[in-house]
Design a protein around this motif. Structure first.
Motif, PDB file in Angstrom:
ATOM      1  N   ASP A 141       0.833  -1.201   0.000  1.00 41.61           N
ATOM      2  CA  ASP A 141       0.000   0.000   0.000  1.00 41.61           C
ATOM      3  C   ASP A 141       0.870   1.255   0.000  1.00 41.61           C
ATOM      4  OD1 ASP A 141      -2.314  -1.486   0.075  1.00 41.61           O
ATOM      5  OD2 ASP A 141      -2.380  -1.507   2.260  1.00 41.61           O
ATOM      6  N   ASN A 142       0.392   2.277  -0.711  1.00 42.38           N
ATOM      7  CA  ASN A 142       1.093   3.552  -0.791  1.00 42.38           C
ATOM      8  C   ASN A 142       0.135   4.683  -0.501  1.00 42.38           C
ATOM      9  OD1 ASN A 142       3.678   2.619  -1.642  1.00 42.38           O
ATOM     10  ND2 ASN A 142       2.844   2.292  -3.686  1.00 42.38           N
ATOM     11  N   PHE A 143       0.694   5.809  -0.025  1.00 45.93           N
ATOM     12  CA  PHE A 143      -0.087   7.028   0.140  1.00 45.93           C
ATOM     13  C   PHE A 143      -0.277   7.637  -1.240  1.00 45.93           C
ATOM     14  CE2 PHE A 143       0.275  11.729   0.805  1.00 45.93           C
ATOM     15  CZ  PHE A 143      -1.033  11.911   1.184  1.00 45.93           C
ATOM     16  N   ILE A 144      -1.523   7.867  -1.649  1.00 45.26           N
ATOM     17  CA  ILE A 144      -1.827   8.388  -2.982  1.00 45.26           C
ATOM     18  C   ILE A 144      -2.434   9.781  -2.911  1.00 45.26           C
ATOM     19  CG2 ILE A 144      -3.236   8.025  -5.038  1.00 45.26           C
ATOM     20  CD1 ILE A 144      -2.993   5.019  -4.481  1.00 45.26           C
ATOM     21  N   SER A 145      -3.408   9.977  -2.030  1.00 43.24           N
ATOM     22  CA  SER A 145      -4.069  11.280  -1.940  1.00 43.24           C
ATOM     23  C   SER A 145      -4.837  11.369  -0.631  1.00 43.24           C
ATOM     24  CB  SER A 145      -5.025  11.484  -3.111  1.00 43.24           C
ATOM     25  OG  SER A 145      -6.107  10.589  -3.029  1.00 43.24           O
ATOM     26  N   TYR A 146      -5.220  12.591  -0.298  1.00 43.86           N
ATOM     27  CA  TYR A 146      -6.171  12.795   0.782  1.00 43.86           C
ATOM     28  C   TYR A 146      -7.027  14.009   0.447  1.00 43.86           C
ATOM     29  CZ  TYR A 146      -4.078  16.813   3.200  1.00 43.86           C
ATOM     30  OH  TYR A 146      -3.623  18.053   3.524  1.00 43.86           O
TER      31      TYR A 146
ATOM     32  N   LEU B 282      -5.314  16.680  -2.103  1.00 51.02           N
ATOM     33  CA  LEU B 282      -3.882  16.615  -2.347  1.00 51.02           C
ATOM     34  C   LEU B 282      -3.558  15.269  -2.999  1.00 51.02           C
ATOM     35  CD1 LEU B 282      -1.068  17.802  -0.121  1.00 51.02           C
ATOM     36  CD2 LEU B 282      -0.991  15.451  -0.885  1.00 51.02           C
ATOM     37  N   HIS B 283      -2.865  15.304  -4.132  1.00 47.57           N
ATOM     38  CA  HIS B 283      -2.463  14.103  -4.869  1.00 47.57           C
ATOM     39  C   HIS B 283      -0.956  13.973  -4.752  1.00 47.57           C
ATOM     40  CE1 HIS B 283      -6.427  14.174  -6.850  1.00 47.57           C
ATOM     41  NE2 HIS B 283      -6.257  15.479  -6.787  1.00 47.57           N
TER      42      HIS B 283
ATOM     43  N   LEU C  52      11.993  11.707  -5.637  1.00 46.14           N
ATOM     44  CA  LEU C  52      11.379  12.999  -5.936  1.00 46.14           C
ATOM     45  C   LEU C  52       9.906  12.873  -5.585  1.00 46.14           C
ATOM     46  CD1 LEU C  52      12.858  13.949  -9.414  1.00 46.14           C
ATOM     47  CD2 LEU C  52      13.199  15.174  -7.284  1.00 46.14           C
ATOM     48  N   LYS C  53       9.352  13.908  -5.001  1.00 41.30           N
ATOM     49  CA  LYS C  53       7.954  13.869  -4.600  1.00 41.30           C
ATOM     50  C   LYS C  53       7.177  14.919  -5.389  1.00 41.30           C
ATOM     51  CE  LYS C  53       9.846  12.538  -0.269  1.00 41.30           C
ATOM     52  NZ  LYS C  53      11.127  12.259  -0.878  1.00 41.30           N
ATOM     53  N   PHE C  54       6.171  14.477  -6.112  1.00 42.62           N
ATOM     54  CA  PHE C  54       5.314  15.354  -6.910  1.00 42.62           C
ATOM     55  C   PHE C  54       3.976  15.478  -6.178  1.00 42.62           C
ATOM     56  CE2 PHE C  54       8.536  14.133  -9.764  1.00 42.62           C
ATOM     57  CZ  PHE C  54       8.572  15.026 -10.816  1.00 42.62           C
TER      58      PHE C  54
ATOM     59  N   LEU D 139      -5.188  11.614  -9.354  1.00 41.64           N
ATOM     60  CA  LEU D 139      -4.282  12.104 -10.397  1.00 41.64           C
ATOM     61  C   LEU D 139      -2.900  11.457 -10.334  1.00 41.64           C
ATOM     62  CD1 LEU D 139      -5.076  15.933 -10.472  1.00 41.64           C
ATOM     63  CD2 LEU D 139      -5.932  14.138 -11.960  1.00 41.64           C
ATOM     64  N   ARG D 140      -2.799  10.296  -9.744  1.00 39.10           N
ATOM     65  CA  ARG D 140      -1.500   9.619  -9.655  1.00 39.10           C
ATOM     66  C   ARG D 140      -0.913   9.367 -11.050  1.00 39.10           C
ATOM     67  NH1 ARG D 140       1.488   6.868  -5.891  1.00 39.10           N
ATOM     68  NH2 ARG D 140       2.651   5.079  -6.642  1.00 39.10           N
ATOM     69  N   VAL D 141      -1.728   8.958 -11.989  1.00 38.84           N
ATOM     70  CA  VAL D 141      -1.266   8.719 -13.353  1.00 38.84           C
ATOM     71  C   VAL D 141      -0.823  10.025 -14.002  1.00 38.84           C
ATOM     72  CG1 VAL D 141      -1.994   7.943 -15.635  1.00 38.84           C
ATOM     73  CG2 VAL D 141      -2.688   6.658 -13.618  1.00 38.84           C
ATOM     74  N   VAL D 142      -1.538  11.107 -13.741  1.00 36.17           N
ATOM     75  CA  VAL D 142      -1.176  12.420 -14.279  1.00 36.17           C
ATOM     76  C   VAL D 142       0.178  12.863 -13.730  1.00 36.17           C
ATOM     77  CG1 VAL D 142      -1.816  14.859 -14.267  1.00 36.17           C
ATOM     78  CG2 VAL D 142      -3.545  13.120 -14.718  1.00 36.17           C
TER      79      VAL D 142
END
Length: 179
Positions: free
Chosen positions: A95-100, A107-108, A116-118, A129-132
């Motif tokens: 599992d990963n943090f994706i958004s909240y 926040l995505h 690097l953190k986008f 918007l993880r794919v974006v």
């Protein structure tokens, strides 16, 4: 879909890129303080007060009850860092943090293999918007920043990403998403 802002943090926890859009809409609807100026680099504010004295970050960050762009980026990173660590401790390794999402924004988050953190902040109605963010990394950041021989490999002291092609590509890409 309204996109409010976009941040890139390097592996040393420094904000190396900031871009803000639709800030008036976000500031009007959000409860947390934000800046109303649009910026594309984390350069400190060098304004002076009426007495000719430079305005310090503390004075600047408290003006009109709003935070400076740099303080805003620090808070964003703190939230991302805390939530990411909490998700890692409470969930399985897959599992990963994706958004909240809050009542005012969503926040995505996307982290690259090189740490690097986008981060992108949008309105609450926006889907994941993880794919974006991955597309921004692969198609824009890698192509225009990483492969650029004039761009530094490291960004010491928060030295920002200064690549005009990256900025133009990001602006164009976000405009296609915003419609």
């Amino acid at each position: 879909m309204a996109i409010y802002s976009f941040y890139i943090f390097d592996r040393h926890c420094e904000c190396i890129y900031i871009k803000q859009w639709h800030e008036r809409e976000r500031a009007a609807s959000a409860l947390r303080p934000t800046t109303s100026a649009s910026t594309s680099s984390p350069v400190p504010d060098k304004r002076v007060s009426a007495g000719g004295k430079p305005i310090t970050d503390t004075e600047n960050s408290m003006r009109n009850g709003r935070l400076s762009v740099q303080d805003d980026a620090k808070l964003i990173f703190g939230v991302v860092f805390s939530l990411r660590n909490m998700v890692r401790k409470l969930s399985t390794p897959d599992d990963n943090f994706i958004s909240y999402r809050t009542n005012n924004y969503k926040l995505h988050y996307y982290e690259t293999p090189t740490n690097l953190k986008f981060v992108m902040i949008t309105d609450v109605k926006t889907n994941n918007l993880r794919v974006v963010l991955h597309q921004i990394y692969v198609n824009l950041y890698v192509e225009y920043v990483v492969k650029n021989p004039l761009s530094p490999v490291e960004h010491p002291g928060g030295e920002g990403v200064a690549c005009e092609l990256f900025e133009l590509g990001l602006e164009s890409f976000v405009r296609t998403l915003d419609h």
